[in-house]
Write an enzyme that holds these catalytic residues in place. Structure first.
Site, PDB file in Angstrom:
ATOM      1  N   ASP A  35      -6.977  41.461  -6.273  1.00 41.48           N
ATOM      2  CA  ASP A  35      -5.780  40.759  -6.718  1.00 41.48           C
ATOM      3  C   ASP A  35      -5.493  41.229  -8.141  1.00 41.48           C
ATOM      4  O   ASP A  35      -6.215  40.876  -9.079  1.00 41.48           O
ATOM      5  CB  ASP A  35      -5.998  39.250  -6.675  1.00 41.48           C
ATOM      6  CG  ASP A  35      -4.738  38.465  -7.023  1.00 41.48           C
ATOM      7  OD1 ASP A  35      -3.812  39.035  -7.644  1.00 41.48           O
ATOM      8  OD2 ASP A  35      -4.678  37.263  -6.688  1.00 41.48           O
ATOM      9  N   TYR A  62      11.659  41.650 -15.038  1.00 41.78           N
ATOM     10  CA  TYR A  62      11.198  42.904 -14.439  1.00 41.78           C
ATOM     11  C   TYR A  62      11.438  44.056 -15.406  1.00 41.78           C
ATOM     12  O   TYR A  62      10.539  44.866 -15.659  1.00 41.78           O
ATOM     13  CB  TYR A  62      11.923  43.152 -13.123  1.00 41.78           C
ATOM     14  CG  TYR A  62      11.587  44.475 -12.475  1.00 41.78           C
ATOM     15  CD1 TYR A  62      10.354  44.673 -11.854  1.00 41.78           C
ATOM     16  CD2 TYR A  62      12.492  45.534 -12.478  1.00 41.78           C
ATOM     17  CE1 TYR A  62      10.035  45.885 -11.261  1.00 41.78           C
ATOM     18  CE2 TYR A  62      12.181  46.753 -11.899  1.00 41.78           C
ATOM     19  CZ  TYR A  62      10.955  46.924 -11.282  1.00 41.78           C
ATOM     20  OH  TYR A  62      10.646  48.135 -10.706  1.00 41.78           O
ATOM     21  N   LYS A 115       8.783  46.711 -17.675  1.00 42.17           N
ATOM     22  CA  LYS A 115       8.826  48.171 -17.672  1.00 42.17           C
ATOM     23  C   LYS A 115       8.996  48.729 -19.087  1.00 42.17           C
ATOM     24  O   LYS A 115       8.431  49.778 -19.420  1.00 42.17           O
ATOM     25  CB  LYS A 115       9.952  48.661 -16.757  1.00 42.17           C
ATOM     26  CG  LYS A 115       9.771  48.261 -15.300  1.00 42.17           C
ATOM     27  CD  LYS A 115       8.441  48.760 -14.746  1.00 42.17           C
ATOM     28  CE  LYS A 115       8.261  48.421 -13.287  1.00 42.17           C
ATOM     29  NZ  LYS A 115       6.975  48.926 -12.744  1.00 42.17           N
ATOM     30  N   SER A 152       9.473  52.893 -14.321  1.00 39.75           N
ATOM     31  CA  SER A 152      10.783  52.836 -13.681  1.00 39.75           C
ATOM     32  C   SER A 152      11.851  53.223 -14.691  1.00 39.75           C
ATOM     33  O   SER A 152      11.723  52.942 -15.893  1.00 39.75           O
ATOM     34  CB  SER A 152      11.066  51.425 -13.155  1.00 39.75           C
ATOM     35  OG  SER A 152      12.417  51.290 -12.755  1.00 39.75           O
TER      36      SER A 152
END
Length: 250
Positions: free
Chosen positions: A59, A154, A158, A139
């Site tokens: 995990d 999100y 990044k 990304s």
């Protein structure tokens, strides 16, 4: 770097970019350990891996799971030469209306797991005199902002990953280490990340509107980075679909 029979760890290895990277590294003759919660999916990625594929249930939101995973690999497979940090979640969550638990999941998976895994990898590589390689799958959202408020956490993960990767590079340089680290930043990649979090219909609608590349394209980029001579350090690499325009997302 001669990669045959060397040990690689790939996080988020059960699907998408992680699964494609596992297969690519196996094709190079590496011993590959996949970390993910869905261990059985890693075990079923290839039919014949000649005993070189290992799967661990990890995990990646739990620091001790990651640390224990690296210890298991060192004891049972060998010291790590290549780390591919790939685990990621993309969940819509704004600052003003989002939930703390969601923010924590995003940051723990997309940023903290990379930091913890990188620390463990560098420690093991250093102890074993390995001039290894770390690739952080990032990304292009960390470079270009489509101004979607629900995407802020999100995107923040990044951006933080970009900063962390470069700072690790500098730390390694100041240690006179030959360990290399790369932020590999794909644009839109067709994976199950949208369907997992938003449903299959949302995934199909998204990919019908925008150009995308495939997980295998990213895995091939990983192989390219690893193939460069020791004197070459690709600190950042951006790959995107032809015709990608992030303004379309706004």
């Amino acid at each position: 770097m001669d990669l045959k029979d060397k040990v690689a760890i790939v996080t988020g290895a059960s699907a998408g970019i992680g699964a494609a990277t596992v297969k690519a590294l196996l094709n190079l003759g590496m011993k590959v350990v996949g970390f993910a919660r869905r261990q059985e999916k890693i075990e079923n990625l290839v039919d014949n891996h000649n005993g070189k594929l290992f799967a661990r249930c990890v995990d990646l939101t739990k620091s001790q799971d990651i640390i224990d995973g690296f210890a298991w690999v060192t004891k049972n497979v060998g010291p790590v030469h290549v780390l591919i940090n790939n685990a990621g979640v993309a969940i819509a969550s704004s600052v003003l209306t989002g939930q703390l638990e969601t923010w924590q999941q995003i940051m723990d998976t997309n940023f903290m797991s990379y930091a913890i895994a990188s620390k463990e990898a560098v420690k093991i590589m250093t102890e074993n005199n390995i001039d290894g390689y770390i690739v952080n799958i990032n990304s292009t959202i960390g470079y270009y902002d489509p101004w979607i408020p629900s995407n802020v956490m999100y995107r923040s993960s990044k951006i933080a990953l970009r900063a962390m990767t470069e700072n690790v590079r500098v730390e390694l340089a100041r240690m006179n280490s030959k360990i290399r680290i790369t932020s590999l930043c794909p644009g839109v990649v067709k994976t199950d990340i949208i369907s997992v979090n938003h449903g299959e219909q949302a995934s199909e609608a998204f990919y019908s509107k925008f150009p995308y590349i495939l997980s295998e394209d990213v895995a091939n980029s990983v192989v390219y980075v690893l193939s460069t001579p020791q004197r070459v350090h690709i600190s950042e690499l951006i790959i995107r679909p032809t015709g990608e325009d992030f303004k379309q997302f706004g």
